[in-house]
Design a protein around this motif. Sequence first.
Motif, short mmCIF file in Angstrom:
data_model
loop_
_atom_site.label_atom_id
_atom_site.label_comp_id
_atom_site.label_asym_id
_atom_site.label_seq_id
_atom_site.Cartn_x
_atom_site.Cartn_y
_atom_site.Cartn_z
N VAL A 291 0.76 -1.14 -0.07
CA VAL A 291 -0.10 -0.02 0.01
C VAL A 291 1.08 1.23 -0.03
O VAL A 291 0.67 2.30 -0.83
CB VAL A 291 -0.99 -0.09 1.12
N TYR A 292 1.85 1.20 0.76
CA TYR A 292 2.68 2.37 0.95
C TYR A 292 3.83 2.49 -0.34
O TYR A 292 3.67 3.91 -0.81
CB TYR A 292 3.59 2.41 2.21
N ASP A 293 4.31 1.38 -0.88
CA ASP A 293 4.95 1.77 -1.98
C ASP A 293 3.94 2.22 -3.17
O ASP A 293 4.60 2.92 -3.83
CB ASP A 293 5.52 0.15 -2.17
N ARG A 294 2.91 1.61 -3.21
CA ARG A 294 2.12 2.07 -4.43
C ARG A 294 2.12 3.47 -4.19
O ARG A 294 1.74 4.51 -5.36
CB ARG A 294 0.73 1.30 -4.38
N TYR A 295 1.48 3.91 -3.07
CA TYR A 295 1.15 5.33 -2.67
C TYR A 295 2.60 6.23 -3.06
O TYR A 295 2.34 7.55 -3.84
CB TYR A 295 0.80 5.58 -1.50
#
Length: 228
Positions: free
Chosen positions: A111-115
């Motif tokens: 989730v954080y990497d995609r954000y």
Amino acid sequence: MEIIVGRKGQQSVAITDLSVSREHCKLTSNSDGTYTLENLSVNGTFVDGKSIVRTQVTVNTEIRLGSSFIVRVRDLLPSPVSVPSGHSSQAATLSSIEKEYQEKFRKLKAVYDRYSADKIAIQKEAGINNFYRMLPMTLMSLVGLTAAVLPGLGNFAPVVGTAGIVLLIYSLAKSYKGSKENPEKMEALNKQFMIDYVCPKCGNFLGFVPYETLANKSVCSFCKCKWT
């Protein structure tokens, strides 16, 4: 054994009723095989049609959460349903729940990497729009400087001027579109991130904090759930 019941709770059945809070009530097992039911929501927890703050229930007690969600206690408990008989069975249940939290927490890395990737893409797009905004003036200045050094180019001034105006209009239109869309894209990205990047237990937003920082911290600041 303690179970938080709600749309983001630990119960066995999924709850999608919006009148049920993310953490609506709490079930705590007692040594005699009963359970203590405690309300955690302003929408209310009901037993026998009466709103309760805290009461004792059995696996067969029917309860209502919010305005319409009705369920028996046994259907909320981890399977197989049984009355806790000792510390070893309770420890096994808690261990299973903790492993589930840890697994869900590890998914937050994606989730954080995609954000982060999407945010960088929006920032790059903003940089390109700034380039288009400056391009016409830069080219016109360059042409003007060249004409001063090479007077013979003055004959091409009308052509260069027309091309410059067309380029200016195109660049302004593109930069205007970007200046309008990029903030909207960033706002939508942040809103979705605040929905997805939450503690797997309590559902609270974990902030714009890198996943690695949360992993090193190992516990939730809100509910103290252990992630690692």
